[in-house]
Enzyme design. Structure first.
Site, PDB file in Angstrom:
ATOM      1  N   LYS A 124       0.881  -1.179   0.000  1.00  0.00           N
ATOM      2  CA  LYS A 124       0.000   0.000   0.000  1.00  0.00           C
ATOM      3  C   LYS A 124       0.904   1.211   0.000  1.00  0.00           C
ATOM      4  O   LYS A 124       0.849   2.079   0.877  1.00  0.00           O
ATOM      5  CB  LYS A 124      -0.925  -0.057   1.233  1.00  0.00           C
ATOM      6  CG  LYS A 124      -1.998   1.026   1.280  1.00  0.00           C
ATOM      7  CD  LYS A 124      -3.093   0.862   0.247  1.00  0.00           C
ATOM      8  CE  LYS A 124      -4.055   2.039   0.298  1.00  0.00           C
ATOM      9  NZ  LYS A 124      -5.016   2.026  -0.829  1.00  0.00           N
TER      10      LYS A 124
ATOM     11  N   ASP B 296      -5.634  -2.965  -2.096  1.00  0.00           N
ATOM     12  CA  ASP B 296      -7.067  -2.867  -2.407  1.00  0.00           C
ATOM     13  C   ASP B 296      -7.356  -3.408  -3.802  1.00  0.00           C
ATOM     14  O   ASP B 296      -8.314  -4.149  -4.025  1.00  0.00           O
ATOM     15  CB  ASP B 296      -7.582  -1.423  -2.231  1.00  0.00           C
ATOM     16  CG  ASP B 296      -6.695  -0.378  -2.898  1.00  0.00           C
ATOM     17  OD1 ASP B 296      -5.573  -0.717  -3.341  1.00  0.00           O
ATOM     18  OD2 ASP B 296      -7.119   0.789  -2.979  1.00  0.00           O
TER      19      ASP B 296
ATOM     20  N   ASP C 103      -2.936 -12.016   5.791  1.00  0.00           N
ATOM     21  CA  ASP C 103      -4.019 -12.632   6.561  1.00  0.00           C
ATOM     22  C   ASP C 103      -5.333 -12.477   5.811  1.00  0.00           C
ATOM     23  O   ASP C 103      -6.087 -13.438   5.626  1.00  0.00           O
ATOM     24  CB  ASP C 103      -4.097 -11.941   7.930  1.00  0.00           C
ATOM     25  CG  ASP C 103      -5.232 -12.481   8.775  1.00  0.00           C
ATOM     26  OD1 ASP C 103      -5.393 -13.719   8.834  1.00  0.00           O
ATOM     27  OD2 ASP C 103      -5.973 -11.669   9.377  1.00  0.00           O
TER      28      ASP C 103
ATOM     29  N   ASP D 244      -7.506 -15.458   3.253  1.00  0.00           N
ATOM     30  CA  ASP D 244      -8.895 -15.891   3.473  1.00  0.00           C
ATOM     31  C   ASP D 244      -9.709 -15.689   2.194  1.00  0.00           C
ATOM     32  O   ASP D 244     -10.519 -16.529   1.814  1.00  0.00           O
ATOM     33  CB  ASP D 244      -9.560 -15.079   4.600  1.00  0.00           C
ATOM     34  CG  ASP D 244      -9.541 -15.814   5.941  1.00  0.00           C
ATOM     35  OD1 ASP D 244      -8.535 -16.502   6.213  1.00  0.00           O
ATOM     36  OD2 ASP D 244     -10.521 -15.699   6.698  1.00  0.00           O
TER      37      ASP D 244
END
Ligand code: IPM
Ligand code: MG
Length: 353
Positions: free
Chosen positions: A188, A220, A244, A248
């Site tokens: 980022k 993003d 993390d 997922d």
């Protein structure tokens, strides 16, 4: 092979039992195992007051590899933070210096319909997420909740030094060399200096890997691209917190988080192997949890910590065979398939070995 087995909490106990049975089944083929059980997480808190007790530390440090089920549950969420099961997990990762977390997201063709995305978007998907696991905002200091000017203030620190970035970068580049030769580094950098450094170091490092193509993506956008066109990725390397979240997300591309194994390695390939999913307290004790992520984690253990590629592939092929036979636990079940429980799934994998 000295393996420290940590069933943990919730469905951890049930799924570890199946992974251990699969490993035991390989014993007759000359795979030499020494299994030692210890406690981590909520069960350890109940027994000793600590989520990563000394006895577990001793066994885990002495073992060649750790096989973990899952930790946590609502019962322990009310405890002070240092006694929560998650602290045990973060503690063992840090204690064993397991900085490299490998989370493959592979779609088995048989499960193309279990994904929430269109089959053509995910079919043939094979991504490896390389997540840094012992740094970043998870461990950065200062941290905590304090009172400042009469107001409560929550604080965490996002921090990486260049050595930490370089060593995880190397893991990603090396892994890419053995696969599609592409690394996408996720950061980022448009907002966060920590990740500007991340990007700079990745670019410097890429000079040592001219055979691997490095690209960069803001986190993003990466979250969006993962569901828009996930097959553009080969190896994705990123920091602890982004990894993390993205892992997922990636898991659902494959139909179920119940399918995803993981390996967390130190610099010498000593590792801890665990499913990417949690302890699923809602279905714990019912015998319906999907043991495949844990069984596939045992395969990763054979591959990375014990250099036994043949045995790893045998387990992976057995899993594929069972899926091809139409056996499914509830999380991946669809019309026309046979719904089985945890134990039955384990039996089927062992039979397929
Ligand atoms: C994971 C989990 C853990 C993490 C939690 C349980 C501390 O979500 O392994 O992805 O955030 O790393
Ligand atoms: Mg997670």
């Amino acid at each position: 092979m000295k393996i420290c087995v940590l069933p943990g909490d919730g469905i951890g106990v049930e799924i570890i039992a199946e992974a251990v049975r699969v490993l035991e089944a390989l014993r007759s083929d000359g795979v030499k195992l020494e299994l030692e059980y210890a406690q981590l997480g909520g069960c350890a808190v109940d027994a000793t007051g600590s989520p990563y007790p000394e006895a577990t530390q001793k066994l885990a440090r002495a073992a060649d590899a750790v096989l973990l089920g899952a930790v946590g549950g609502p019962k322990w969420d009310v405890l002070p933070r240092p006694q929560r099961p998650e602290r045990g997990l973060l503690g063992i990762r840090k204690d064993l210096n397991l900085f490299a977390n490998l989370r493959p997201a592979i779609l088995y063709p048989e499960l193309a319909n279990a994904s929430s995305l269109k089959p053509e978007v995910v079919s043939g998907l094979d991504i490896l997420i390389v997540r840094e696991l012992t740094g970043d905002i998870y461990f950065g200091e200062p941290r905590g909740i304090t009172i400042e000017d009469g107001k409560r203030v929550g604080r965490n620190t996002m921090i990486y030094n260049e050595d930490e970035i370089r060593r995880i970068g190397r893991v990603a580049f090396e892994a890419a060399r053995k696969r599609g030769k592409k690394v996408c580094s996720v950061d980022k950098m448009n907002v966060l200096e920590t990740t500007q450094l991340w990007r700079d170091v990745m670019i410097e490092l890429s000079a040592e890997y001219p055979d691997v193509t490095l690209s960069h993506m803001l986190v993003d956008n990466a979250a969006m691209q993962l569901v828009r066109a996930p097959k553009q990725f080969d190896v994705v390397v990123t920091g602890n917190i982004f990894g993390d979240i993205l892992s997922d997300e990636a898991s659902m591309l494959t139909g179920s988080i119940g399918m995803l194994p993981s390996a967390s390695l130190d610099e010498n390939n000593k590792g801890m192997y665990e499913p990417s999913h949690g302890s699923a307290p809602d279905i714990a004790g019912k015998g319906i949890a999907n043991p495949l992520a844990t069984i596939l984690s045992a395969a990763m253990m054979l591959r990375y910590s014990f250099n036994n590629e043949a045995a790893a592939v045998r387990i992976e092929n057995a899993v594929k065979k069972v899926l091809a036979q139409g056996l499914r636990t509830g999380d991946i079940w669809e019309d026309g398939c046979k719904r089985v429980g945890t134990r039955e799934m384990g039996d089927a994998v062992i039979a397929a070995l």
